[in-house]
Structure formats: structure tokens, C-alpha cells
Design an enzyme around this catalytic site. Structure first.
Site, PDB file in Angstrom:
ATOM      1  N   HIS A  60      -3.054   7.215   2.780  1.00 42.91           N
ATOM      2  CA  HIS A  60      -3.508   5.926   2.248  1.00 42.91           C
ATOM      3  C   HIS A  60      -4.851   5.577   2.896  1.00 42.91           C
ATOM      4  O   HIS A  60      -4.984   5.616   4.116  1.00 42.91           O
ATOM      5  CB  HIS A  60      -2.465   4.844   2.546  1.00 42.91           C
ATOM      6  CG  HIS A  60      -2.987   3.470   2.346  1.00 42.91           C
ATOM      7  ND1 HIS A  60      -3.614   3.083   1.190  1.00 42.91           N
ATOM      8  CD2 HIS A  60      -3.000   2.377   3.163  1.00 42.91           C
ATOM      9  CE1 HIS A  60      -3.986   1.819   1.294  1.00 42.91           C
ATOM     10  NE2 HIS A  60      -3.624   1.374   2.488  1.00 42.91           N
TER      11      HIS A  60
ATOM     12  N   CYS B 165       0.815  -1.230   0.000  1.00 41.02           N
ATOM     13  CA  CYS B 165       0.000   0.000   0.000  1.00 41.02           C
ATOM     14  C   CYS B 165       0.847   1.279   0.000  1.00 41.02           C
ATOM     15  O   CYS B 165       0.325   2.371  -0.206  1.00 41.02           O
ATOM     16  CB  CYS B 165      -0.959  -0.001   1.182  1.00 41.02           C
ATOM     17  SG  CYS B 165      -2.116  -1.371   1.091  1.00 41.02           S
TER      18      CYS B 165
ATOM     19  N   ASN C  54     -10.299   0.096   0.540  1.00 43.28           N
ATOM     20  CA  ASN C  54      -8.828   0.157   0.510  1.00 43.28           C
ATOM     21  C   ASN C  54      -8.359  -0.397  -0.839  1.00 43.28           C
ATOM     22  O   ASN C  54      -8.473  -1.596  -1.083  1.00 43.28           O
ATOM     23  CB  ASN C  54      -8.271  -0.667   1.670  1.00 43.28           C
ATOM     24  CG  ASN C  54      -6.749  -0.645   1.747  1.00 43.28           C
ATOM     25  OD1 ASN C  54      -6.074  -0.282   0.778  1.00 43.28           O
ATOM     26  ND2 ASN C  54      -6.202  -1.042   2.878  1.00 43.28           N
TER      27      ASN C  54
HETATM   28  O1  UT7 Z   1      -3.551  -1.126   3.704  1.00 47.52           O
HETATM   29  C1  UT7 Z   1      -2.436  -1.539   4.399  1.00 47.52           C
HETATM   30  C2  UT7 Z   1      -2.516  -1.206   5.848  1.00 47.52           C
HETATM   31  N1  UT7 Z   1      -3.747  -1.675   6.413  1.00 47.52           N
HETATM   32  C3  UT7 Z   1      -4.272  -1.069   7.455  1.00 47.52           C
HETATM   33  O2  UT7 Z   1      -3.752  -0.097   7.927  1.00 47.52           O
HETATM   34  C4  UT7 Z   1      -5.496  -1.694   8.074  1.00 47.52           C
HETATM   35  C5  UT7 Z   1      -5.448  -1.625   9.590  1.00 47.52           C
HETATM   36  N2  UT7 Z   1      -6.474  -2.403  10.279  1.00 47.52           N
HETATM   37  C6  UT7 Z   1      -7.800  -2.138  10.215  1.00 47.52           C
HETATM   38  O3  UT7 Z   1      -8.242  -1.268   9.487  1.00 47.52           O
HETATM   39  C7  UT7 Z   1      -8.709  -2.895  11.127  1.00 47.52           C
HETATM   40  O4  UT7 Z   1      -7.931  -3.611  12.074  1.00 47.52           O
HETATM   41  C8  UT7 Z   1      -9.677  -3.888  10.409  1.00 47.52           C
HETATM   42  C9  UT7 Z   1     -10.750  -3.123   9.644  1.00 47.52           C
HETATM   43  C10 UT7 Z   1      -8.919  -4.779   9.437  1.00 47.52           C
HETATM   44  C11 UT7 Z   1     -10.365  -4.752  11.455  1.00 47.52           C
HETATM   45  O5  UT7 Z   1     -11.044  -3.931  12.383  1.00 47.52           O
HETATM   46  P1  UT7 Z   1     -10.849  -4.088  13.967  1.00 47.52           P
HETATM   47  O6  UT7 Z   1     -11.759  -3.139  14.582  1.00 47.52           O
HETATM   48  O7  UT7 Z   1      -9.378  -3.947  14.255  1.00 47.52           O
HETATM   49  O8  UT7 Z   1     -11.357  -5.544  14.213  1.00 47.52           O
HETATM   50  P2  UT7 Z   1     -10.575  -6.794  14.830  1.00 47.52           P
HETATM   51  O9  UT7 Z   1      -9.747  -7.443  13.789  1.00 47.52           O
HETATM   52  O10 UT7 Z   1      -9.926  -6.412  16.120  1.00 47.52           O
HETATM   53  O11 UT7 Z   1     -11.794  -7.736  15.172  1.00 47.52           O
HETATM   54  C12 UT7 Z   1     -12.759  -7.368  16.175  1.00 47.52           C
HETATM   55  C13 UT7 Z   1     -13.973  -8.267  16.025  1.00 47.52           C
HETATM   56  C14 UT7 Z   1     -13.599  -9.751  15.950  1.00 47.52           C
HETATM   57  O12 UT7 Z   1     -14.615 -10.482  16.583  1.00 47.52           O
HETATM   58  P3  UT7 Z   1     -14.417 -11.046  18.077  1.00 47.52           P
HETATM   59  O13 UT7 Z   1     -13.188 -11.903  18.027  1.00 47.52           O
HETATM   60  O14 UT7 Z   1     -14.225  -9.831  18.933  1.00 47.52           O
HETATM   61  O15 UT7 Z   1     -15.675 -11.789  18.336  1.00 47.52           O
HETATM   62  C15 UT7 Z   1     -13.630 -10.033  14.467  1.00 47.52           C
HETATM   63  O16 UT7 Z   1     -13.879 -11.379  14.175  1.00 47.52           O
HETATM   64  O17 UT7 Z   1     -14.660  -7.967  14.795  1.00 47.52           O
HETATM   65  C16 UT7 Z   1     -14.790  -9.154  14.031  1.00 47.52           C
HETATM   66  N3  UT7 Z   1     -14.734  -8.818  12.613  1.00 47.52           N
HETATM   67  C17 UT7 Z   1     -15.833  -8.641  11.870  1.00 47.52           C
HETATM   68  N4  UT7 Z   1     -17.132  -8.712  12.148  1.00 47.52           N
HETATM   69  C18 UT7 Z   1     -17.997  -8.482  11.147  1.00 47.52           C
HETATM   70  C19 UT7 Z   1     -13.655  -8.620  11.865  1.00 47.52           C
HETATM   71  N5  UT7 Z   1     -13.999  -8.309  10.592  1.00 47.52           N
HETATM   72  C20 UT7 Z   1     -15.359  -8.326  10.569  1.00 47.52           C
HETATM   73  C21 UT7 Z   1     -16.309  -8.097   9.571  1.00 47.52           C
HETATM   74  N6  UT7 Z   1     -17.612  -8.177   9.878  1.00 47.52           N
HETATM   75  N7  UT7 Z   1     -15.969  -7.766   8.310  1.00 47.52           N
END
Ligand code: UT7
Length: 344
Positions: A254, A112, A284
Site C-alpha cells: 500500500h 486502505c 496515497n
Molecule cells: O494509508 C493508511 C495508513 N497511513 C499511513 O501508513 C501513513 C503513516 N504516516 C505517515 O506517512 C507520516 O506520519 C506523515 C506523512 C503523515 C507525517 O509525517 P511525519 O514525518 O510522521 O510528521 P509528523 O506528523 O511527526 O510531524 C512532524 C512535523 C510537525 O511539526 P512540528 O510539530 O515538529 O513543528 C508537523 O506539524 O512536520 C510537520 N508537518 C508538516 N510540515 C509541512 C506535518 N505535515 C506537514 C506538511 N508540511 N504537509
């Protein structure tokens, strides 16, 4: 006399197929509410099978070449993580299809951050007098490497391409790219990765886990790195440019997550109204993210001649980079030149 790389034209391309959050939830276990509140994304574009990264890159490149009025380019750089094939690079094909056969052409791999790295490489080619005009394209078709069973990535990424034409010019003229801040940390390579398909885990051999062919991202940890690395990189780029944070008229970051944009603006003390955001409509788009945002913001008038603009990106590798420029008077999407000097 030192030569600068000066922004002279922009272009972008998105696949026709729009996938809304509602549609996406039929393909993966997610909800519109989760995606909107955790990322700010409402829809993304997915290329249909048969559309390659080069198709999007050519469309964006054509648009940038035309709007620049430069009549061509001596070098073509394509930043991508989803090349048409593992070998050869995508850039030579893109150059040929743009009628630039014979031009220097190579791919840049920094996930990215790829577009920022490619801009820096292009600026180097211009400074060294190897090229007078360089077409820099960021293009990715992440839908081709996403795992529909992995909702954290499937809900976040989209496909697209953006392009910029850089020409040789003077360091103090509008559009001249200032000194870049670039960095990397290979210790974090597992945080954003496709495990199989390279020399380490060959696809021809037995892949230990079939999911290894897909893109993966350790979202929460990457989020933390993204904010920290971009904040530090932005501060370094501001220092070399001799700018204060209050000098920044537009922050073009980004587009990984609206919460990252908000957090970064907050840490840097930049008014959120000065932060360019198109993530709601495209998601993204990896290497395409910054040039797409620039082209759209230029088209809708939110980037205007005289604005002091800060670009920053973070991506797999890990990699990061930032650069500043004063927005030049460019051809607008309708062929006229961009509007009056900025008021805010
Ligand atoms: O482009 C290159 C660089 N990339 C970035 O900078 C991206 C950085 N990261 C992010 O933007 C975020 O971490 C994400 C959007 C990828 C994920 O969001 P988050 O708020 O950090 O979620 P998480 O991975 O900590 O997951 C929290 C909860 C989990 O459920 P439990 O374990 O708490 O029950 C996940 O399974 O949210 C759940 N989850 C979802 N639920 C519904 C993760 N993705 C989804 C989804 N729909 N799409």
C-alpha cells in the site's frame, strides 16, 4: 475439487486534474521540500467536484473487464471509504453502469486495506462456487473528505481507482491467489477516522467540532503500526505460501509513504529494487493504491509473467492483510501479452 481465484485482468483510472506539491502549498501550509522528503510524493490527482467515486470505479472496472477477455462478471465488489452516498452501497450502481445489472454487488470497508479484503472476499465467492468471475475495484475520492487546514493529511492523499478481474481456476496455475493473511485491531479506530456522519455522531445533530466531518490521521503513530503490522502480515503470508523473503520478485505495498516502503523492505530483507512504487505521482490513493500500482507496474513492464509477487496493505480500523501470487501472462495495455520471464 478446490477452486482458486485467478487474476485475469487489470484496470485503473485517475482524475485529469494533477495537483503538484507547489500548487498544494497555495492551498495548505506546507512546502514541496517537506512533502518530498517526508513522503516521497511529488504530485497527486484530485477529482473535480461532480466526479464521484463511482465514476472512477466504472472507468477502472471497464478497463479490467476488457483486458480480461472474460466477457463480464457475476459479482462486483467495491472497496471504498468514500462511497457516493452513505446509503446505498456504491457497488450496485457501478455494476449497472458496467452493464452487469443483476450481478451480486456490495462494498467492502477496510480503508486502505480494502482492496486486499475485497480480493479475499472475491476468492471466497469463487471457492464457494457462488461466482465464477468477480470484478474487484478499489476506488476512493479522499479529496472529498480531506481538511485543507490539516497539512499532514491534505499533502498525502490523492484520488483514483484500480480494478482486477478474478476468474475461477486451478490453485497451482499462474495468477492464482494463495492463502490470505488478514487482521484487525478496533482499539486503534481513532488513529485513522472521520468522527462525524455515522450513527455515533450524526451530522443532522450539532457536531461538537466542525472539523469532525473531515478525515484525520495520527500520522506518526500510524506510521509505526503500518510498518509493524505489515511486516508481521507479510511474514505470515510468506510462511503459508512456503516462500522465503529471497523468493519475492516484487513487493507491492500500500502506497502510504515512501519511507514506509523503504523501512518495510529493509526489515524484510527485500532488495529495494524489487519494491514497486508509484507514490511520487499519485500519493496515497487509499483502497485504489494497490490495484493502481499493479496496473501501472504491469503496463511499464516492471511486473512480468513468472514474477513471485507479494501484496500487503495497512489501513484504518486498524486493518491489515497480505497475499502472494505468481504473476500470470496478462494482456498488456496495448492488447498484446506480457513479456518474457523475469530475470530479476
Ligand atoms: O494509508 C493508511 C495508513 N497511513 C499511513 O501508513 C501513513 C503513516 N504516516 C505517515 O506517512 C507520516 O506520519 C506523515 C506523512 C503523515 C507525517 O509525517 P511525519 O514525518 O510522521 O510528521 P509528523 O506528523 O511527526 O510531524 C512532524 C512535523 C510537525 O511539526 P512540528 O510539530 O515538529 O513543528 C508537523 O506539524 O512536520 C510537520 N508537518 C508538516 N510540515 C509541512 C506535518 N505535515 C506537514 C506538511 N508540511 N504537509
Amino acid at each position: 475439487m478446490s477452486r482458486a481465484a485467478v487474476l485475469a485482468g487489470l484496470g485503473s483510472a485517475l482524475p485529469d486534474r494533477v495537483v503538484t506539491n507547489e500548487e498544494l502549498t497555495a492551498l495548505t501550509d506546507s512546502s514541496d521540500e517537506w512533502i518530498r522528503t517526508r513522503t516521497g510524493i511529488r504530485q497527486r490527482h484530485f477529482a473535480v467536484e461532480g466526479t464521484a467515486t463511482s465514476d472512477l470505479a466504472v472507468a477502472a472496472g471497464q478497463c479490467a473487464l476488457k483486458s480480461s477477455g472474460q466477457g463480464g462478471a457475476d459479482a462486483v465488489l467495491v472497496a471504498t471509504t468514500t462511497p457516493d452516498r452513505p446509503c446505498p452501497a456504491t457497488a450496485p450502481l457501478v455494476a449497472s453502469r458496467l452493464g452487469l445489472s443483476g450481478a451480486a454487488a456490495f462494498d467492502v470497508g477496510a480503508v486502505c486495506t480494502g482492496f486486499i479484503y475485497a480480493l479475499a472476499a472475491a476468492a471466497g465467492l469463487i471457492a464457494a462456487r457462488t461466482a465464477d468471475r468477480v470484478l474487484v475495484i478499489g476506488a476512493d475520492t479522499f479529496s472529498s473528505i480531506l481538511n485543507p487546514r490539516d497539512r499532514t493529511t491534505f499533502a498525502v492523499f490523492g484520488d483514483g481507482a484500480g480494478a482486477a478481474l478474478l476468474r475461477a481456476g486451478e490453485p497451482d496455475e499462474p495468477g492464482a491467489l494463495n492463502t490470505f493473511d488478514l487482521g484487525s485491531d478496533g482499539e486503534g479506530r481513532d488513529l485513522i477516522t472521520v468522527r462525524a456522519g455515522g450513527s455515533q455522531q450524526r451530522l443532522a445533530a450539532t457536531v461538537s467540532d466542525p472539523d469532525d466531518q473531515y478525515f484525520t490521521m495520527a500520522g506518526r503513530e500510524v506510521f509505526r503500526h503500518a510498518v509493524q503490522r505489515m511486516e508481521r502480515s507479510v511474514r505470515a503470508a510468506l510462511e503459508t505460501a512456503g516462500w522465503q523473503h529471497t523468493d519475492v520478485d516484487r513487493l507491492v505495498c500500500h502506497q502510504a509513504n515512501q519511507r514506509i516502503l523503504d523501512r518495510l523492505a529493509d526489515l524484510l530483507g527485500i532488495d529495494p529494487r524489487r519494491v514497486v512504487s508509484n507514490i511520487a505521482l499519485v500519493g496515497n490513493t487509499a483502497a485504489a493504491s494497490i490495484p493502481l500500482a499493479l496496473h501501472q507496474a504491469h503496463g511499464d513492464g516492471s511486473l512480468r509473467a513468472g514474477h513471485r509477487v507479494l501484496l500487503t496493505a495497512f489501513g484504518g480500523g486498524l486493518t491489515w492483510g497480505s497475499v502472494t501470487l505468481t504473476w500470470p501472462r496478462l494482456a498488456a495495455l496495448d492488447g498484446s501479452t506480457s513479456g518474457p520471464s523475469p530475470e530479476n
